[in-house]
Design a protein around this motif. Sequence first.
Motif, PDB file in Angstrom:
ATOM      1  N   ASP A 165      20.908 -17.248  55.243  1.00 56.19           N
ATOM      2  CA  ASP A 165      21.068 -17.342  53.724  1.00 56.19           C
ATOM      3  C   ASP A 165      20.219 -18.553  53.166  1.00 56.19           C
ATOM      4  O   ASP A 165      19.809 -18.320  52.138  1.00 56.19           O
ATOM      5  CB  ASP A 165      22.427 -17.621  53.483  1.00 56.19           C
ATOM      6  CG  ASP A 165      23.294 -16.351  53.644  1.00 56.19           C
ATOM      7  OD1 ASP A 165      23.031 -15.452  53.661  1.00 56.19           O
ATOM      8  OD2 ASP A 165      24.700 -16.633  54.108  1.00 56.19           O
ATOM      9  N   GLU A 166      20.026 -19.548  53.969  1.00 56.70           N
ATOM     10  CA  GLU A 166      19.173 -20.804  53.561  1.00 56.70           C
ATOM     11  C   GLU A 166      17.749 -20.356  53.090  1.00 56.70           C
ATOM     12  O   GLU A 166      17.068 -20.830  52.142  1.00 56.70           O
ATOM     13  CB  GLU A 166      19.189 -21.736  54.396  1.00 56.70           C
ATOM     14  CG  GLU A 166      20.734 -22.529  54.721  1.00 56.70           C
ATOM     15  CD  GLU A 166      21.530 -21.851  55.745  1.00 56.70           C
ATOM     16  OE1 GLU A 166      22.463 -22.216  56.299  1.00 56.70           O
ATOM     17  OE2 GLU A 166      20.924 -20.735  56.376  1.00 56.70           O
ATOM     18  N   LYS A 167      17.265 -19.481  54.296  1.00 57.65           N
ATOM     19  CA  LYS A 167      15.809 -19.148  53.904  1.00 57.65           C
ATOM     20  C   LYS A 167      15.598 -18.156  52.746  1.00 57.65           C
ATOM     21  O   LYS A 167      14.710 -18.046  52.241  1.00 57.65           O
ATOM     22  CB  LYS A 167      15.165 -18.739  55.412  1.00 57.65           C
ATOM     23  CG  LYS A 167      15.143 -19.882  56.201  1.00 57.65           C
ATOM     24  CD  LYS A 167      14.652 -19.232  57.704  1.00 57.65           C
ATOM     25  CE  LYS A 167      14.376 -20.561  58.704  1.00 57.65           C
ATOM     26  NZ  LYS A 167      14.038 -20.049  60.104  1.00 57.65           N
ATOM     27  N   ARG A 168      16.682 -17.247  52.674  1.00 53.64           N
ATOM     28  CA  ARG A 168      16.396 -16.197  51.592  1.00 53.64           C
ATOM     29  C   ARG A 168      16.484 -16.943  50.209  1.00 53.64           C
ATOM     30  O   ARG A 168      15.591 -16.632  49.612  1.00 53.64           O
ATOM     31  CB  ARG A 168      17.828 -15.358  51.713  1.00 53.64           C
ATOM     32  CG  ARG A 168      17.695 -14.271  50.459  1.00 53.64           C
ATOM     33  CD  ARG A 168      19.032 -13.448  50.475  1.00 53.64           C
ATOM     34  NE  ARG A 168      19.007 -12.375  51.505  1.00 53.64           N
ATOM     35  CZ  ARG A 168      18.158 -11.238  51.560  1.00 53.64           C
ATOM     36  NH1 ARG A 168      17.647 -10.978  50.244  1.00 53.64           N
ATOM     37  NH2 ARG A 168      18.171 -10.435  52.300  1.00 53.64           N
ATOM     38  N   VAL A 169      17.457 -18.113  50.047  1.00 47.94           N
ATOM     39  CA  VAL A 169      17.413 -18.836  49.102  1.00 47.94           C
ATOM     40  C   VAL A 169      15.865 -19.283  48.657  1.00 47.94           C
ATOM     41  O   VAL A 169      15.323 -19.228  47.465  1.00 47.94           O
ATOM     42  CB  VAL A 169      18.448 -20.140  49.020  1.00 47.94           C
ATOM     43  CG1 VAL A 169      18.176 -20.880  47.989  1.00 47.94           C
ATOM     44  CG2 VAL A 169      19.695 -19.339  48.865  1.00 47.94           C
ATOM     45  N   ILE A 170      15.181 -19.954  49.679  1.00 51.49           N
ATOM     46  CA  ILE A 170      13.873 -20.347  49.474  1.00 51.49           C
ATOM     47  C   ILE A 170      12.911 -19.434  49.035  1.00 51.49           C
ATOM     48  O   ILE A 170      12.122 -19.568  48.300  1.00 51.49           O
ATOM     49  CB  ILE A 170      13.476 -20.908  51.013  1.00 51.49           C
ATOM     50  CG1 ILE A 170      14.114 -22.215  51.080  1.00 51.49           C
ATOM     51  CG2 ILE A 170      11.901 -21.350  50.918  1.00 51.49           C
ATOM     52  CD1 ILE A 170      14.258 -22.820  52.621  1.00 51.49           C
ATOM     53  N   LEU A 171      13.045 -18.133  50.022  1.00 50.61           N
ATOM     54  CA  LEU A 171      11.953 -17.205  49.246  1.00 50.61           C
ATOM     55  C   LEU A 171      12.565 -16.604  48.017  1.00 50.61           C
ATOM     56  O   LEU A 171      11.508 -16.178  47.094  1.00 50.61           O
ATOM     57  CB  LEU A 171      12.226 -15.874  50.515  1.00 50.61           C
ATOM     58  CG  LEU A 171      11.663 -16.360  51.714  1.00 50.61           C
ATOM     59  CD1 LEU A 171      11.969 -15.033  52.842  1.00 50.61           C
ATOM     60  CD2 LEU A 171      10.234 -16.585  51.838  1.00 50.61           C
ATOM     61  N   GLU A 172      13.883 -16.650  47.439  1.00 48.18           N
ATOM     62  CA  GLU A 172      13.907 -16.097  46.239  1.00 48.18           C
ATOM     63  C   GLU A 172      13.574 -16.955  44.962  1.00 48.18           C
ATOM     64  O   GLU A 172      13.305 -16.450  43.947  1.00 48.18           O
ATOM     65  CB  GLU A 172      15.500 -15.879  45.970  1.00 48.18           C
ATOM     66  CG  GLU A 172      16.135 -14.655  46.943  1.00 48.18           C
ATOM     67  CD  GLU A 172      17.549 -14.591  47.027  1.00 48.18           C
ATOM     68  OE1 GLU A 172      18.228 -15.240  46.456  1.00 48.18           O
ATOM     69  OE2 GLU A 172      17.779 -13.489  47.285  1.00 48.18           O
ATOM     70  N   LYS A 173      12.902 -18.152  45.339  1.00 40.98           N
ATOM     71  CA  LYS A 173      12.250 -18.991  44.342  1.00 40.98           C
ATOM     72  C   LYS A 173      10.788 -18.281  43.913  1.00 40.98           C
ATOM     73  O   LYS A 173      10.535 -18.527  42.952  1.00 40.98           O
ATOM     74  CB  LYS A 173      11.819 -20.350  45.056  1.00 40.98           C
ATOM     75  CG  LYS A 173      13.217 -21.036  45.362  1.00 40.98           C
ATOM     76  CD  LYS A 173      12.561 -22.567  45.809  1.00 40.98           C
ATOM     77  CE  LYS A 173      13.722 -23.582  46.416  1.00 40.98           C
ATOM     78  NZ  LYS A 173      13.192 -24.364  47.102  1.00 40.98           N
ATOM     79  N   TYR A 174      10.239 -17.425  44.844  1.00 41.63           N
ATOM     80  CA  TYR A 174       9.103 -16.840  44.526  1.00 41.63           C
ATOM     81  C   TYR A 174       9.053 -15.432  44.176  1.00 41.63           C
ATOM     82  O   TYR A 174       8.086 -14.894  43.655  1.00 41.63           O
ATOM     83  CB  TYR A 174       8.396 -17.086  45.982  1.00 41.63           C
ATOM     84  CG  TYR A 174       8.132 -18.546  46.189  1.00 41.63           C
ATOM     85  CD1 TYR A 174       7.315 -19.134  45.626  1.00 41.63           C
ATOM     86  CD2 TYR A 174       8.900 -18.882  47.224  1.00 41.63           C
ATOM     87  CE1 TYR A 174       7.299 -20.773  46.055  1.00 41.63           C
ATOM     88  CE2 TYR A 174       8.862 -20.183  47.679  1.00 41.63           C
ATOM     89  CZ  TYR A 174       7.924 -21.185  47.070  1.00 41.63           C
ATOM     90  OH  TYR A 174       8.069 -22.550  47.318  1.00 41.63           O
ATOM     91  N   GLY A 175      10.355 -14.606  44.313  1.00 45.47           N
ATOM     92  CA  GLY A 175      10.307 -13.433  43.885  1.00 45.47           C
ATOM     93  C   GLY A 175      11.603 -12.634  44.856  1.00 45.47           C
ATOM     94  O   GLY A 175      12.330 -13.285  45.103  1.00 45.47           O
ATOM     95  N   ILE A 225      12.288 -21.790  63.687  1.00 46.48           N
ATOM     96  CA  ILE A 225      11.716 -22.431  62.510  1.00 46.48           C
ATOM     97  C   ILE A 225      12.977 -23.270  61.755  1.00 46.48           C
ATOM     98  O   ILE A 225      13.446 -22.452  60.917  1.00 46.48           O
ATOM     99  CB  ILE A 225      11.011 -21.550  61.494  1.00 46.48           C
ATOM    100  CG1 ILE A 225      10.173 -20.370  62.397  1.00 46.48           C
ATOM    101  CG2 ILE A 225      10.162 -21.953  60.539  1.00 46.48           C
ATOM    102  CD1 ILE A 225       8.912 -21.313  63.160  1.00 46.48           C
ATOM    103  N   PRO A 226      12.685 -24.434  61.871  1.00 44.46           N
ATOM    104  CA  PRO A 226      13.756 -25.139  60.867  1.00 44.46           C
ATOM    105  C   PRO A 226      13.714 -24.801  59.653  1.00 44.46           C
ATOM    106  O   PRO A 226      12.459 -24.609  59.098  1.00 44.46           O
ATOM    107  CB  PRO A 226      13.675 -26.638  61.229  1.00 44.46           C
ATOM    108  CG  PRO A 226      12.766 -26.488  62.638  1.00 44.46           C
ATOM    109  CD  PRO A 226      12.026 -25.325  62.450  1.00 44.46           C
ATOM    110  N   VAL A 227      14.764 -24.974  58.812  1.00 45.81           N
ATOM    111  CA  VAL A 227      14.749 -24.665  57.316  1.00 45.81           C
ATOM    112  C   VAL A 227      13.605 -25.668  56.558  1.00 45.81           C
ATOM    113  O   VAL A 227      12.748 -25.151  55.616  1.00 45.81           O
ATOM    114  CB  VAL A 227      15.909 -24.981  56.729  1.00 45.81           C
ATOM    115  CG1 VAL A 227      15.922 -24.659  55.148  1.00 45.81           C
ATOM    116  CG2 VAL A 227      17.003 -23.817  57.197  1.00 45.81           C
TER     117      VAL A 227
END
Length: 166
Positions: free
Chosen positions: A15-25, A148-150
């Motif tokens: 979920d944490e990595k998804r939130v990061i990616l959703e900043k871009y699309g 891969i750490p967040v």
Amino acid sequence: MNILYLHGLESKLSDEKRVILEKYGNVIAPELDYKSNPDAIQNLYDKFKNQNINAIIGSSMGGFAAYHLANSLGIYALLYNPALPYRNSVVQNIPSDLPKKRSPLMRIVLGGQDDVIKAKDNLVFLSQNFSELKECTIQIINELAHQIPVAIFEKQTEDFFEELCY
């Protein structure tokens, strides 16, 4: 922007990595079972070849699949510790008839402490297959292991998308 994320073996997008990616699309993250599907790359190609995918991000086994998809779909790629030189324990067929469009930009992040997929083995693979790459950035992070750490994911993802904007 549509981002295809391919997780590693027996993993998934957190979920944490998804939130990061959703900043871009928009993030598309299919659940994959590499062990029972030796044709995952062909299946992914067939599913996404006519969709508007702008970038592909993959980790470990997902990085292996993303490498081949990016070079057949001609899209940008960010690969974390891709399993490029390893295919012994999990069979993944590389379709011989995939188009050769080459990724216009590929960023590869390797962990200097990765004991699952050694950075030097990836470097050997990349040097032997360099003609398949147009523009490639290789980032070796000495303290990084296989996971891969967040914080590292966030920084490398930010750097990747900044490269795309230039």
